[in-house]
Design a protein around this motif. Structure first.
Motif, PDB file in Angstrom:
ATOM      1  N   ALA A  20     -75.413  16.029  10.923  1.00 41.84           N
ATOM      2  CA  ALA A  20     -75.360  17.060   9.890  1.00 41.84           C
ATOM      3  C   ALA A  20     -74.700  18.346  10.367  1.00 41.84           C
ATOM      4  O   ALA A  20     -73.983  19.008   9.607  1.00 41.84           O
ATOM      5  N   ILE A  21     -74.907  18.722  11.632  1.00 47.96           N
ATOM      6  CA  ILE A  21     -74.410  20.010  12.119  1.00 47.96           C
ATOM      7  C   ILE A  21     -72.888  20.068  12.146  1.00 47.96           C
ATOM      8  O   ILE A  21     -72.289  21.148  12.125  1.00 47.96           O
ATOM      9  N   GLN A  24     -70.710  22.425   9.686  1.00 53.14           N
ATOM     10  CA  GLN A  24     -70.487  23.843   9.944  1.00 53.14           C
ATOM     11  C   GLN A  24     -69.316  24.053  10.900  1.00 53.14           C
ATOM     12  O   GLN A  24     -68.519  24.977  10.724  1.00 53.14           O
ATOM     13  N   TYR A  25     -69.212  23.204  11.913  1.00 53.44           N
ATOM     14  CA  TYR A  25     -68.085  23.314  12.840  1.00 53.44           C
ATOM     15  C   TYR A  25     -66.761  23.013  12.134  1.00 53.44           C
ATOM     16  O   TYR A  25     -65.760  23.716  12.337  1.00 53.44           O
ATOM     17  N   LEU A  78     -71.974  17.088  20.173  1.00 54.97           N
ATOM     18  CA  LEU A  78     -72.963  17.299  19.117  1.00 54.97           C
ATOM     19  C   LEU A  78     -73.976  16.165  19.061  1.00 54.97           C
ATOM     20  O   LEU A  78     -74.558  15.879  18.015  1.00 54.97           O
ATOM     21  N   GLU A 101     -73.742  21.638  21.858  1.00 62.80           N
ATOM     22  CA  GLU A 101     -74.823  22.264  21.111  1.00 62.80           C
ATOM     23  C   GLU A 101     -75.966  22.556  22.086  1.00 62.80           C
ATOM     24  O   GLU A 101     -76.060  21.972  23.161  1.00 62.80           O
ATOM     25  N   PRO A 129     -76.096  28.758  21.772  1.00 61.39           N
ATOM     26  CA  PRO A 129     -75.639  29.357  20.525  1.00 61.39           C
ATOM     27  C   PRO A 129     -74.523  30.380  20.728  1.00 61.39           C
ATOM     28  O   PRO A 129     -74.577  31.184  21.658  1.00 61.39           O
ATOM     29  N   HIS A 168     -88.516  18.770   7.110  1.00 63.21           N
ATOM     30  CA  HIS A 168     -87.702  17.788   7.820  1.00 63.21           C
ATOM     31  C   HIS A 168     -88.248  16.382   7.570  1.00 63.21           C
ATOM     32  O   HIS A 168     -89.433  16.130   7.768  1.00 63.21           O
ATOM     33  N   ASN A 277     -80.445  33.562  14.984  1.00 64.65           N
ATOM     34  CA  ASN A 277     -79.942  32.284  14.494  1.00 64.65           C
ATOM     35  C   ASN A 277     -78.809  32.488  13.495  1.00 64.65           C
ATOM     36  O   ASN A 277     -78.205  31.526  13.028  1.00 64.65           O
ATOM     37  N   ARG A 307     -70.528  28.897  13.496  1.00 62.65           N
ATOM     38  CA  ARG A 307     -70.542  27.924  14.588  1.00 62.65           C
ATOM     39  C   ARG A 307     -69.131  27.404  14.861  1.00 62.65           C
ATOM     40  O   ARG A 307     -68.435  26.987  13.954  1.00 62.65           O
TER      41      ARG A 307
END
Length: 373
Positions: A20-21, A24-25, A78, A101, A129, A168, A277, A307
């Motif tokens: 999922a992340i 954003q990248y 990732l 990550e 981060p 979650h 964050n 990100r």
């Protein structure tokens, strides 16, 4: 002058891990001239192919194929935390730089192996981060550097939630060794504190948990119970080399807090620092003798960042220098968190063996310098 986000040469990037992340990248890579995404890989080939189909010029490869690809200069890792070190070491062995990550690795022992391998191979290591490069943390950093609060004395960092199982669908790993509120969210807070106040020399911690199981609140497993095998509330005090003291409050047991995410207190004033964050947010100053809080103008950091900007910053880092969101900072943050948990078990203060230079500040950089035409 600040380091530009668009160096003379693009950095060819391959991504391993298409969870999922990655969205954003991908969104930010489309905005960064210095990052050229060429390949993606995942243990599920269909997920990699779906990403390749959505991004022009990108091909889907196997993990081994991506590691062997001649046109991949940096691997964006990732994968899940347990795989971070393995993938990083394989990329370094292939002569490629690595950006991962958070955390850098599952343990400091594994993270040390990654840094030593990278040093021997002459490649760079970066790590999330990269929120510390945004205007929120950097404007606060500039306020401290400009003496607006005088010599820093203390800080508080607060993260309170009743638990990720409420939203979650598969929260099991948050409550197993390697999980918990500190290791999950701590990298944002600890990296910000080190960026703002410098390295840490010792810590002391305490920890607890309120219940032995959690109930999943959403998704196909709603109502199922998951065991809690870690402490779900962690607090600690970090002693910075400067003499400043930072207090951490990281909890999956608290319902809500009105406390700012981070406060910095100095001899001449106090700062409210936005959520570490996030990349932006208001920085507020209460100067000694003032009658109210003052919102400071945005004065430092990459504007409108997100990100992936850490990779652009790495690409523009002069040869021989450590990236701002680099391996040394990530290693130091990981050791601090491990040591807080070790102290909580032993009841004794723990000395931090590693150190890191306080990362260079980021001058205010307009997004227009980094966007594709």
């Amino acid at each position: 002058m600040g380091i530009p986000l668009t160096p003379a040469k693009q950095l060819n990037v391959g991504i391993i891990g298409c969870g999922a992340i990655i969205a954003q990248y991908l969104a930010n890579f489309r905005r960064l001239d210095s990052v050229n995404l060429v390949a993606v890989a995942d243990l599920d080939p269909a997920r990699a192919q779906a990403v390749a189909d959505s991004y022009e010029g990108v091909r889907a490869l196997s993990v081994d194929g991506l590691l062997a690809a001649d046109d991949v200069e940096l691997v964006l890792n990732l994968t899940i935390p347990a795989a971070h070190a393995d993938i990083a070491l394989k990329a370094i062995a292939a002569g490629k730089s690595v950006y991962g990550e958070k955390p850098l690795a599952a343990t400091t022992a594994e993270a040390k192996e990654v840094l030593e391998a990278a040093s021997a191979a002459g490649v760079l290591v970066g790590c999330a981060p990269d929120t510390v490069l945004g205007t929120g943390i950097q404007t606060a950093r500039k306020a401290i550097d400009d003496g607006l609060i005088g010599a820093p004395v203390s800080a508080t960092a607060t993260m309170a939630t009743p638990g990720h199982e409420r939203w979650h669908p598969n929260p099991d790993f948050y409550y197993q060794p390697g999980g918990g509120p500190l290791l999950d969210m701590g990298p944002y807070y600890v990296s910000a504190l080190v960026t703002l106040l410098g390295p840490v020399v010792s810590v002391i911690g305490a920890a607890s948990h309120t219940r032995s199981e959690r109930t999943i609140g959403s998704g196909p497993r709603e109502g199922q119970k998951v065991p809690v095998d870690i402490d779900s509330h962690v607090t600690g005090v970090l002693v910075h080399a400067s003499g400043a003291l930072s207090t951490l409050f990281m909890s999956f047991d608290a319902v809500k807090t009105k406390s700012p995410n981070i406060e910095i207190h100095g001899e001449k004033g106090s700062l409210i620092v936005p959520d570490p964050n996030h990349f932006d947010g208001d920085v507020q100053l209460f100067a000694l003798g003032a009658e109210d809080w003052e919102t400071l103008p945005v004065s430092a950091g990459y504007k409108d960042s997100g990100r992936g900007f850490g990779i652009a910053d790495l690409a523009a880092t002069p040869e021989g220098q450590e990236p701002r969101a680099g391996g040394q900072l990530a290693f130091h943050a990981l050791e601090i968190m491990e040591s807080v948990l070790a102290s909580a078990k032993s009841g004794q203060a723990v000395a931090i063996k590693s150190t890191t230079a306080r990362p260079a500040s980021v001058e205010l950089t307009e997004l227009s310098t980094a966007v594709h035409a």
